[in-house]
Design a protein around this motif. Structure first.
Motif, short mmCIF file in Angstrom:
data_model
loop_
_atom_site.label_atom_id
_atom_site.label_comp_id
_atom_site.label_asym_id
_atom_site.label_seq_id
_atom_site.Cartn_x
_atom_site.Cartn_y
_atom_site.Cartn_z
N ASN A 5 0.80 -1.22 0.00
CA ASN A 5 0.00 0.00 0.00
C ASN A 5 0.83 1.27 0.00
OD1 ASN A 5 -2.55 -1.33 0.04
ND2 ASN A 5 -2.05 -1.94 2.14
N GLU A 6 2.00 1.20 -0.57
CA GLU A 6 2.82 2.41 -0.64
C GLU A 6 2.18 3.38 -1.64
OE1 GLU A 6 5.46 2.83 1.47
OE2 GLU A 6 4.60 0.96 2.19
N PRO A 7 2.19 4.69 -1.35
CA PRO A 7 1.61 5.66 -2.28
C PRO A 7 2.35 5.65 -3.62
CG PRO A 7 2.24 6.69 -0.20
CD PRO A 7 2.74 5.30 -0.13
N ARG A 8 1.58 5.80 -4.69
CA ARG A 8 2.19 5.64 -6.02
C ARG A 8 2.87 6.89 -6.53
NH1 ARG A 8 -2.92 3.24 -8.83
NH2 ARG A 8 -3.90 4.66 -7.33
N ALA A 51 13.68 -7.21 5.99
CA ALA A 51 13.32 -8.20 4.97
C ALA A 51 11.91 -7.86 4.51
CB ALA A 51 13.38 -9.60 5.55
N PHE A 52 11.76 -7.46 3.26
CA PHE A 52 10.42 -7.07 2.80
C PHE A 52 10.24 -7.28 1.31
CE2 PHE A 52 13.11 -3.26 3.09
CZ PHE A 52 12.97 -2.69 1.83
N LEU A 53 8.97 -7.41 0.92
CA LEU A 53 8.59 -7.42 -0.49
C LEU A 53 7.70 -6.20 -0.71
CD1 LEU A 53 7.51 -11.16 -1.14
CD2 LEU A 53 9.78 -10.16 -1.38
N VAL A 54 8.02 -5.38 -1.71
CA VAL A 54 7.15 -4.25 -2.07
C VAL A 54 6.48 -4.62 -3.38
CG1 VAL A 54 6.97 -1.76 -2.35
CG2 VAL A 54 9.04 -2.75 -1.35
N ILE A 55 5.17 -4.54 -3.38
CA ILE A 55 4.42 -5.01 -4.55
C ILE A 55 3.52 -3.90 -5.04
CG2 ILE A 55 2.89 -6.82 -5.40
CD1 ILE A 55 3.72 -8.46 -2.93
N GLY A 56 3.46 -3.69 -6.35
CA GLY A 56 2.53 -2.65 -6.82
C GLY A 56 2.64 -2.33 -8.30
N ASP A 57 1.76 -1.41 -8.71
CA ASP A 57 1.73 -0.95 -10.10
C ASP A 57 2.76 0.16 -10.28
OD1 ASP A 57 0.06 0.21 -8.20
OD2 ASP A 57 -1.39 0.97 -9.65
N GLN A 115 5.28 -4.83 -10.40
CA GLN A 115 6.57 -5.38 -9.97
C GLN A 115 6.52 -5.88 -8.53
OE1 GLN A 115 9.34 -2.07 -10.60
NE2 GLN A 115 10.09 -3.09 -12.43
N ILE A 116 7.46 -6.77 -8.23
CA ILE A 116 7.73 -7.13 -6.83
C ILE A 116 9.20 -6.83 -6.58
CG2 ILE A 116 7.92 -8.97 -5.12
CD1 ILE A 116 5.64 -10.37 -6.31
N GLU A 117 9.41 -6.06 -5.55
CA GLU A 117 10.77 -5.74 -5.13
C GLU A 117 11.05 -6.55 -3.87
OE1 GLU A 117 12.26 -3.35 -6.87
OE2 GLU A 117 14.10 -3.09 -5.70
N GLY A 118 12.21 -7.16 -3.80
CA GLY A 118 12.56 -7.89 -2.58
C GLY A 118 13.84 -7.33 -2.01
N VAL A 119 13.89 -7.17 -0.68
CA VAL A 119 15.11 -6.69 -0.03
C VAL A 119 15.36 -7.55 1.21
CG1 VAL A 119 16.11 -4.80 1.34
CG2 VAL A 119 14.94 -4.29 -0.81
N ARG A 120 16.61 -7.93 1.39
CA ARG A 120 16.95 -8.61 2.66
C ARG A 120 18.30 -8.11 3.17
NH1 ARG A 120 17.08 -14.83 4.78
NH2 ARG A 120 17.58 -14.16 6.90
N LEU A 121 18.31 -7.70 4.42
CA LEU A 121 19.54 -7.21 5.04
C LEU A 121 20.02 -8.25 6.05
CD1 LEU A 121 18.43 -3.52 5.86
CD2 LEU A 121 19.37 -4.42 3.72
N TYR A 122 21.35 -8.37 6.18
CA TYR A 122 21.93 -9.33 7.12
C TYR A 122 22.92 -8.64 8.06
CZ TYR A 122 20.69 -12.86 3.56
OH TYR A 122 20.04 -13.66 2.65
#
Ligand code: DAH
Length: 440
Positions: A108-111, A163-169, A186-193
């Protein structure tokens, strides 16, 4: 035997026929299509108001697309694919103790994002082509429609997510062809260690960061070879397993070196499908400068970006990107009621218009609703043959006092060869009535 019951049932009929053209006209009237050419002073989207200026370049067509959220439409194939990926990631990656999913889903991130989010925070060079108004939709000189889900990386890391997935138009002023459309998903994936998460807890763990090392083809200056190697293995394993999940265990894959401003080293993954290599995603080890500016000082991270249309077209056999936007029930019905894990292969629908008839009848005494349905489907298909595209049970009613049950079905006719007329369809319809009234 059963079909006899059905045919008798057809004896008592009321019907209404509707033509698609009228239905489409109505739909267009109902929908609040804003075909406004003029630049509005203020543009409101996702609950926020934005002042426009001369840089504004949103076409009426893209504004129309913004109103439709096809990723949220239940039976849209993109929604099914999205959910399949989320399900898989949630099942596979769990927090310690296995009690909850590791990846947070951000849908639900603003577009509308700032130029900082879309470009600067990701180290996109000042003169990069993607910044041109011929490539990006601008609201004003400082804000645009997000051109990729990467635009949210920085702020989500700053909020503390690891660790997150951002999904949207996402929106781009792109070429027009079978695989490009101004809006795609798109789906964006990020993971930090942290050090411990990357190397495991040990008395003598390796280090993430090194001093005074050169940036080269394999790594950024600040990282150790050990850290990059482990993070890269984790990244590639994550994505290869995801592809196996989508395309099957034995699918052939290959890694290609790539360039993105926000990752180094960077890669693309290609999958061999239907006789050709297909680029399915971009990824890499995140530039440490991005983590630092988001306030993350002691971690290393990877990121990837997947285009959903590209994968859905291949998985479901959808030949044209415009179909994802189709409201034609010939398309929609093929995905309706499916679960994300169902295998669906799209059957091409005709370009000719549909003709719709509703048919209602009383069920013979003592026949249950369920028993009737499959026979109805069979009989309608037998009579209507290839012209019947869909049959759907739309209503059931039982009058308990009189002991009578009735059902209504919607029959959608469509020819592959020509536009059917109402009269032609009436011919088939008439046959159903004739046959059904004949004593059997
Ligand atoms: N943002 C890129 C695009 O839209 C896709 C991408 C590539 C995202 C590499 C990433 C990445 O996070 O690491 O083309």
């Amino acid at each position: 035997m059963l079909s006899r019951r059905l045919l008798r049932g057809f004896g008592i009929l009321k019907y209404e026929a509707r033509f698609l053209s009228t239905a489409v006209k109505k739909e267009a009237e109902n929908e609040k299509v804003v075909f406004e050419k003029k630049r509005p002073e203020v543009f409101e989207l996702d609950g926020r108001k934005h002042k426009t200026d001369d840089v504004w370049n949103l076409s009426p067509a893209v504004r129309h697309l913004l109103n439709r959220r096809i990723l949220r439409e239940q039976s849209n194939p993109l929604n099914l694919l999205k959910q399949r990926i989320i399900n898989y990631v949630h099942q596979t990656y769990r927090k310690a103790g296995n009690r909850s999913p590791l990846f947070t889903i951000c849908e639900n991130e603003p577009r509308i994002v700032t130029n900082f989010q879309n470009f600067d925070s990701l180290l996109t060079p000042e003169n990069h082509v993607s910044r041109r108004p011929s490539d990006t939709y601008y609201i004003n000189s400082n804000e645009c429609l997000r051109a990729h889900t990467s635009a949210h990386q920085h702020s989500l890391m700053k909020q503390g997510l690891d660790a997150f997935l951002v999904i949207g138009d996402v929106y781009r002023r792109d070429e027009v062809d079978r695989t490009h459309y101004p809006c795609f998903h798109q789906i964006e994936g990020v993971r930090l260690y942290s050090k411990d998460e990357l190397f495991g807890k040990s008395e003598n763990p390796a280090e993430i960061f090194s001093k005074n090392e050169e940036r080269n083809k394999e790594k950024q200056g600040v990282h150790t070879y050990d850290a990059v190697r482990v993070a890269e293995i984790q990244l590639k394993e994550f994505l290869e397993n995801l592809c196996d999940e989508l395309f099957g265990k034995d699918c052939q894959k290959r890694w290609i070196d790539a360039y993105f401003p926000f990752t180094h080293p960077s890669f693309e993954l290609e999958v061999f499908y239907n006789g050709q290599w297909l680029e399915v995603l971009g990824c890499g080890i995140m530039e440490q400068e991005i983590l630092e500016s988001a306030g993350v000082r002691d971690k290393i991270g990877w990121a990837f970006g997947i285009g959903l249309e590209r994968i859905a077209m291949v998985l479901y056999g959808i030949p044209d990107i415009r179909l994802f936007w189709s409201k034609d029930s010939g398309f929609v019905s093929q995905f309706a009621g499916k679960t994300p894990e169902d295998e669906v292969k799209y059957k091409e629908i005709s370009a000719h218009p549909q003709v719709i008839f509703d048919v209602s009848f009383f069920l013979p005494e003592n026949v249950q609703f369920n028993d009737m349905t499959s026979d109805v489907y069979d009989v309608i298909r037998t009579i209507g043959g290839e012209l019947v595209e869909q049959v759907k049970l739309t209503d059931e009613f039982e009058n308990k006092k009189k002991g009578k049950k009735s059902q209504t079905y919607r029959i959608v006719y469509r020819s592959h060869e020509k536009a059917l007329t109402k009269d032609e369809v009436n011919f088939y319809y008439g046959r159903m009535i004739t046959i059904s009234s004949t004593p059997c």
